[in-house]
Design a protein around this motif. Structure first.
Motif, short mmCIF file in Angstrom:
data_model
loop_
_atom_site.label_atom_id
_atom_site.label_comp_id
_atom_site.label_asym_id
_atom_site.label_seq_id
_atom_site.Cartn_x
_atom_site.Cartn_y
_atom_site.Cartn_z
N ASN A 42 32.13 41.90 27.86
CA ASN A 42 31.81 40.49 28.17
C ASN A 42 30.46 40.44 28.88
N LYS A 43 29.44 39.96 28.16
CA LYS A 43 28.09 39.98 28.70
C LYS A 43 27.87 38.96 29.82
N ASN A 44 28.87 38.14 30.10
CA ASN A 44 28.77 37.21 31.23
C ASN A 44 29.02 37.90 32.57
N PHE A 45 29.45 39.16 32.51
CA PHE A 45 29.76 39.91 33.72
C PHE A 45 28.79 41.07 33.90
N VAL A 46 28.62 41.45 35.17
CA VAL A 46 27.77 42.59 35.54
C VAL A 46 28.62 43.59 36.30
N SER A 47 28.54 44.85 35.89
CA SER A 47 29.29 45.91 36.57
C SER A 47 28.63 46.23 37.91
N ILE A 48 29.45 46.52 38.92
CA ILE A 48 28.95 46.79 40.27
C ILE A 48 28.73 48.29 40.42
N ASN A 49 27.47 48.68 40.67
CA ASN A 49 27.17 50.09 40.96
C ASN A 49 27.09 50.27 42.48
N PRO A 50 26.93 51.50 42.97
CA PRO A 50 26.92 51.71 44.43
C PRO A 50 25.86 50.87 45.16
N THR A 51 24.68 50.68 44.57
CA THR A 51 23.62 49.91 45.24
C THR A 51 24.03 48.45 45.39
N LEU A 52 24.54 47.86 44.31
CA LEU A 52 25.01 46.47 44.38
C LEU A 52 26.18 46.35 45.35
N CYS A 53 27.03 47.33 45.34
CA CYS A 53 28.19 47.31 46.24
C CYS A 53 27.73 47.27 47.70
N ASP A 54 26.80 48.15 48.07
CA ASP A 54 26.33 48.19 49.45
C ASP A 54 25.56 46.93 49.84
N CYS A 55 24.81 46.38 48.87
CA CYS A 55 23.95 45.23 49.18
C CYS A 55 24.70 43.91 49.21
N LEU A 56 25.65 43.72 48.31
CA LEU A 56 26.21 42.37 48.11
C LEU A 56 27.67 42.21 48.51
N LEU A 57 28.44 43.28 48.56
CA LEU A 57 29.87 43.15 48.83
C LEU A 57 30.19 43.39 50.30
N GLU A 58 31.24 42.71 50.76
CA GLU A 58 31.75 42.98 52.10
C GLU A 58 32.62 44.24 52.04
N LYS A 59 32.89 44.84 53.17
CA LYS A 59 33.67 46.10 53.19
C LYS A 59 35.05 45.90 52.59
N SER A 60 35.62 44.73 52.85
CA SER A 60 36.98 44.49 52.34
C SER A 60 37.00 44.32 50.82
N GLU A 61 35.82 44.13 50.20
CA GLU A 61 35.76 43.91 48.76
C GLU A 61 35.40 45.17 47.98
N TYR A 62 35.10 46.26 48.70
CA TYR A 62 34.64 47.47 48.03
C TYR A 62 35.62 47.96 46.96
N GLN A 63 36.93 47.93 47.24
CA GLN A 63 37.93 48.46 46.31
C GLN A 63 38.45 47.39 45.35
N GLU A 64 38.18 46.11 45.67
CA GLU A 64 38.76 45.03 44.87
C GLU A 64 37.86 44.56 43.74
N ILE A 65 36.54 44.46 43.99
CA ILE A 65 35.64 43.87 43.00
C ILE A 65 34.87 44.96 42.26
N GLU A 66 35.00 44.94 40.93
CA GLU A 66 34.26 45.88 40.10
C GLU A 66 33.20 45.19 39.25
N LYS A 67 33.38 43.87 39.04
CA LYS A 67 32.44 43.10 38.23
C LYS A 67 32.18 41.75 38.89
N LEU A 68 31.00 41.21 38.60
CA LEU A 68 30.63 39.88 39.08
C LEU A 68 30.00 39.09 37.94
N LYS A 69 30.24 37.78 37.94
CA LYS A 69 29.53 36.93 36.99
C LYS A 69 28.06 36.84 37.38
#
Length: 545
Positions: A390-417
């Motif tokens: 689904n090209k509407n989604f972007v996979s979260i790599n370690p850099t995006l994870c550290d920059c954009l996600l909260e600590k509580s979201e590290y294990q929950e979110i793998e993709k973002l619109k």
């Protein structure tokens, strides 16, 4: 005394009783002025302001301002004329003459030393210690400075012209001069030069030539007057401005239409007075109608906008560019105000720096939202993070994870619109704004732009005042805004230091004037409505202010 900037404490319209007292004080201090000259300096009807300031050394000084030009200043209960007044009445004070090169030193704050004084063949003017005295330069009787002498003229000669001669208080090109229209000194020939000019030819021929030149000068001034008149009606005056005071029409509209290199002086025309000129335009040309709406005060009440002469008039390119006198803002050729272009921007934070590293944007770099979107899109495509299913989604790599996600979201979110990705990125950046004033380099400031804040406060027993803040953010001079509002609503206005800020000033004007303030900011200064806060506080129709 005014070589450095001063701080304005208040700026108010003078009362009738104070106006009479000022006229009496000027008459006492300067007995050489005739009653007509006193009436010109302190007129009964024209707006005259009292401006109280603190000089850079802490001295409390009062200015008297007529038509936006300071005409007198008062220090320790002693009145002194400004150079603007002395250019109109050069014989008002005794004068010491010096060399033109000395003027620059006087402007820098130096006093006049006796070795720099030029002693004429007729001797020094008679002065006593402490007398008010002017300074002129060789070749021109127009005064360039004012001060008090340190000794009598006899003591000056007995000293061998050594030591300090005059304590300088005010000069051409100082901050008091800059408070006015910043005009340059006129050239006033010395009596000796005038006699030499008269002695240069046949007496009868000279008189004949002078008469012809005088008539030619009147004709030229009549043409200029008519040109400025038509240009002001066609380009400056609106139907909504009527009724318009005739004095305001001349000062604020006609004078500002004077072409480059010329000076509008109605006294040098064949009409001599504005009232006579406007009567001619009314009776002979039927262009307008002038009425005396209040005793002794004439106003333009009607203009024939469809008149053939007015419709056929074509403005020249250089109209309105001359340094030809005062207008409402203080100078005929003052550069018109243009609001800044405001751009919302976002600066890179330390946390997001790895995300912008490939684009070579370090911490603190300010970017527009479109630039942020382009950089994030390039990062995602370069690292092949677009979801294959689904090209509407972007996979979260370690850099995006550290920059954009909260600590509580590290294990929950793998993709973002995509939209969520951009929103989170902007949310983690520091908001700032860019101000771009015409002809100036862009300035980036932290945080969102502060709107101009208009509020209404109560003072005493049910008295209200309107307070305006943050004018400086938009490059507006609080003293100029204060003067413009004073002129519009005929109410007292003062300037105060803004609480909690060292370099900002707020304007306070009597009464609920929110409607007038809003009209000035929106219609005259063209400030976008979204950057003005408090317009809803204007009095409702039918309710007492």
């Amino acid at each position: 005394m005014f070589e450095k900037a001063f701080r304005v404490k208040s700026n108010t319209v003078i009362k009738g009783s104070d106006r009479r007292k000022l006229r009496a004080d000027i008459s006492t201090a300067f007995p050489s002025l005739s009653p007509d000259e006193l009436s010109e300096l302190v007129p009964n009807k024209d707006e005259l302001n009292v401006v109280k300031v603190y000089a850079h050394k802490g001295d409390a000084v009062t200015f008297y301002v007529l038509h936006k030009n300071p005409i007198f200043f008062q220090l320790e209960k002693q009145l002194y004329p400004t150079v603007y007044t002395l250019w109109r009445y050069p014989e008002m004070l005794p004068a010491l003459k010096t060399w033109p090169a000395v003027l620059q030193k006087l402007v820098g704050g130096a006093d006049l030393m006796l070795p720099g004084v030029v002693v004429p063949s007729c001797g020094l003017p008679k002065v006593a210690c402490g007398d008010c005295c002017a300074i002129t330069v060789v070749g021109n009787r127009a005064p360039v400075a004012v001060g008090t002498v340190t000794m009598s003229s006899l003591e000056m000669m007995n000293s061998g012209m050594k030591g300090k001669g005059l304590n300088v208080l005010h000069t051409y090109m100082d901050q008091l001069w800059a408070f006015g229209d910043r005009s340059v000194p006129p050239t006033i020939a010395t009596p000796h030069e005038a006699q030499e000019a008269l002695a240069g030819g046949d007496e009868s021929g000279e008189e004949e030539g002078t008469g012809e030149e005088g008539e030619q000068e009147k004709e030229q001034m009549d043409e200029l007057l008519l040109q400025c008149f038509f240009h002001a009606l066609k380009m400056k005056v609106k139907k909504s401005d009527l009724p318009l005071l005739t004095s305001t029409f001349l000062r604020n509209h006609m004078v500002s239409c004077c072409p480059s290199g010329k000076q509008l002086d109605i006294k040098k025309s064949s009409y001599k007075k504005l009232s006579k000129f406007l009567q001619c335009m009314q009776k002979e040309h039927h262009l307008l109608q002038v009425k005396e709406l209040s005793k002794g005060v004439e106003s333009i009440v009607e203009v024939d906008w469809k008149h053939p002469e007015l419709r056929s008039f074509i403005t020249t390119e250089d109209c309105g560019t001359a340094d030809c006198g005062p207008n409402e803002g203080g100078g005929g050729c003052e550069v018109p105000y243009h609001p800044p272009e405001i751009t919302t921007m976002y600066s890179v934070t330390a946390r997001l720096e790895p995300l912008f590293q490939d684009a070579q944007k370090r911490k603190g770099a300010a970017l527009q939202p479109a630039e942020v979107r382009a950089i994030i899109t390039d990062y995602v495509k370069k690292n092949e993070l677009v979801d294959e299913n689904n090209k509407n989604f972007v996979s979260i790599n370690p850099t995006l994870c550290d920059c954009l996600l909260e600590k509580s979201e590290y294990q929950e979110i793998e993709k973002l619109k995509w939209d969520d990705l951009f929103t989170r990125t902007l949310g983690k950046m520091q908001q700032c704004h860019q101000l771009q004033f015409p002809g100036q380099p862009a300035v980036v400031r932290k945080g969102p732009v502060e709107p101009i804040d208009i509020s209404v406060a109560s003072r005493g027993s049910n008295k209200k005042v309107t307070v305006i803040k943050n004018l400086e953010v938009f490059g507006l001079d609080p003293s100029s805004v204060s003067a413009a509002l004073q002129h519009r609503v005929q109410a007292s206005a003062v300037l105060h230091a803004a609480p909690g800020s060292k370099d900002r000033v707020l304007v306070q004007i009597q009464g609920n004037q929110v409607q007038h303030v809003g009209k000035l900011l929106l219609d005259e200064y063209h400030i976008p409505r979204k950057y003005i806060q408090g317009l809803d506080k204007a009095p409702k129709p039918g309710k007492k202010k």
